[in-house]
Design a protein around this motif. Structure first.
Motif, mmCIF file in Angstrom:
data_model
loop_
_atom_site.group_PDB
_atom_site.id
_atom_site.type_symbol
_atom_site.label_atom_id
_atom_site.label_comp_id
_atom_site.label_asym_id
_atom_site.label_seq_id
_atom_site.Cartn_x
_atom_site.Cartn_y
_atom_site.Cartn_z
ATOM 1 N N ARG A 185 2.412 1.718 -3.532
ATOM 2 C CA ARG A 185 1.446 2.212 -4.520
ATOM 3 C C ARG A 185 1.075 3.667 -4.266
ATOM 4 N NH1 ARG A 185 -2.256 -3.272 -4.503
ATOM 5 N NH2 ARG A 185 -1.142 -4.335 -6.186
ATOM 6 N N ARG A 186 1.112 4.061 -3.008
ATOM 7 C CA ARG A 186 0.720 5.425 -2.655
ATOM 8 C C ARG A 186 1.807 6.445 -2.972
ATOM 9 N NH1 ARG A 186 -0.627 7.360 3.550
ATOM 10 N NH2 ARG A 186 -1.022 9.555 3.099
ATOM 11 N N PHE A 187 3.069 6.072 -2.759
ATOM 12 C CA PHE A 187 4.146 7.060 -2.807
ATOM 13 C C PHE A 187 5.041 6.986 -4.046
ATOM 14 C CE2 PHE A 187 3.700 6.787 1.982
ATOM 15 C CZ PHE A 187 3.062 8.007 2.100
ATOM 16 N N GLU A 219 0.841 -1.206 0.000
ATOM 17 C CA GLU A 219 0.000 0.000 0.000
ATOM 18 C C GLU A 219 0.868 1.245 0.000
ATOM 19 O OE1 GLU A 219 -2.068 3.437 1.298
ATOM 20 O OE2 GLU A 219 -0.538 2.437 2.534
ATOM 21 N N ARG A 220 1.945 1.250 0.787
ATOM 22 C CA ARG A 220 2.855 2.401 0.842
ATOM 23 C C ARG A 220 3.511 2.621 -0.516
ATOM 24 N NH1 ARG A 220 5.955 0.780 4.873
ATOM 25 N NH2 ARG A 220 7.569 -0.109 3.564
#
Length: 299
Positions: A26-28, A23-24
């Motif tokens: 894909r987010r950043f 998730e990190r």
């Protein structure tokens, strides 16, 4: 797959549950920042190049920060990482990133591809109860602990400190939140800001407090200390020394740091130097054109 390779290679707790790391990521991180190699449909190695800029004589030169570079053990020594590094260098040149940098515990590998030691760091080790300062600040001001959402407050101090220096990287929101504060890390950092009597932020310190046992209170690593004035510097050090329940403070400082000259008994401080940042010029002609003169009046 990429996050598993990174977590496995560095033995991160994320390897048992990749959901947070994925998730990190894909987010950043944008997909085009990453490269990977494959064998029979399996990802074998992975690297990421983060875009930034490095301060050189007051100007930001376009910079590619390489991290991480990882490979599964069963696919090492096959040339996959070397192929990724060569491709990354070509991509950085095409994107106009004239400089590239990385940190590594494997200098021989990266020297093969043109990266070389460009800076060193000084490492202080001392027991906070055993160290006192020969100088005291003229103003006490106040210390304030910050949260990741407060990153802009330390960024202002960092920008003022680094704007005329050569070497510091420009930092964005993501860098402060993840690399400095460690917002998504299992062990986030503490960031303390010092303000003078007028409420002006003049310095900050970034440190970690790993859990220790009652009979072994452990080590407190200090990652970064930035001060705009002598009072800020002295107050930040006094703040660190008050963490005297810790067995040892290990402080990673720049090579021109004046700490030893301010300690009442320098024998209480162990000092060593280590290599730090590796740099490579990706495009010599473009880098020389972008690099400003250190003394413009002395042409």
């Amino acid at each position: 797959q990429a996050e598993f390779i990174a977590a496995y290679s560095f033995n991160s707790p994320d390897r048992r549950d990749l959901a947070r790391a994925v998730e990190r990521s894909r987010r950043f991180f944008r997909a085009e920042w990453s490269l990977a190699s494959f064998e029979d449909g399996e990802m074998t190695a992975f690297l990421r190049v983060l875009p930034s800029a490095m301060h050189v004589n007051g100007r930001g030169l376009s910079f590619g920060g390489v991290a991480p570079v990882v490979s599964l053990p069963q696919h090492r020594r096959k040339g996959h990482v070397g192929a990724l590094l060569r491709r990354a260098l070509a991509d950085m040149r095409e994107r106009g990133q004239v400089l590239s940098g990385l940190h590594t515990t494997h200098p021989a590998l990266y020297r093969r591809y043109g990266w070389e030691i460009a800076s060193v760091k000084r490492v202080y080790s001392f027991a906070p109860k055993e160290v006192s300062l020969a100088a005291q600040p003229s103003e006490r001001g106040r210390m304030r602990l910050l949260k990741p959402d407060d990153w802009a407050e330390v960024d202002r101090v960092y920008r003022l400190h680094s704007e005329r220096r050569t070497g510091p990287l420009q930092r964005i929101d993501l860098w402060w939140r993840e690399a400095v504060f460690g917002a998504s890390s299992p062990l986030p950092a503490d960031v303390a800001l010092w303000e003078n009597g007028r409420g002006e932020a003049q310095g900050y310190v970034v440190y970690l407090q790993p859990a220790g046992q009652d009979d072994q209170p452990g080590i407190m690593p200090v990652r970064e200390l930035v001060a705009l004035s002598p009072d800020a510097y002295l107050n930040l050090i006094l703040y660190l020394l008050r963490h005297d329940l810790k067995q040892e403070i290990v402080w990673y400082a720049p090579p021109d740091d004046p700490f030893l000259s301010l300690v009442a008994d320098a024998t209480k401080v162990k000092v060593r130097e280590e290599y730090d940042l590796f740099l490579r010029i990706c495009d010599v002609e473009a880098a020389l054109k972008q690099r400003p003169l250190a003394y413009p009046d002395h042409q």
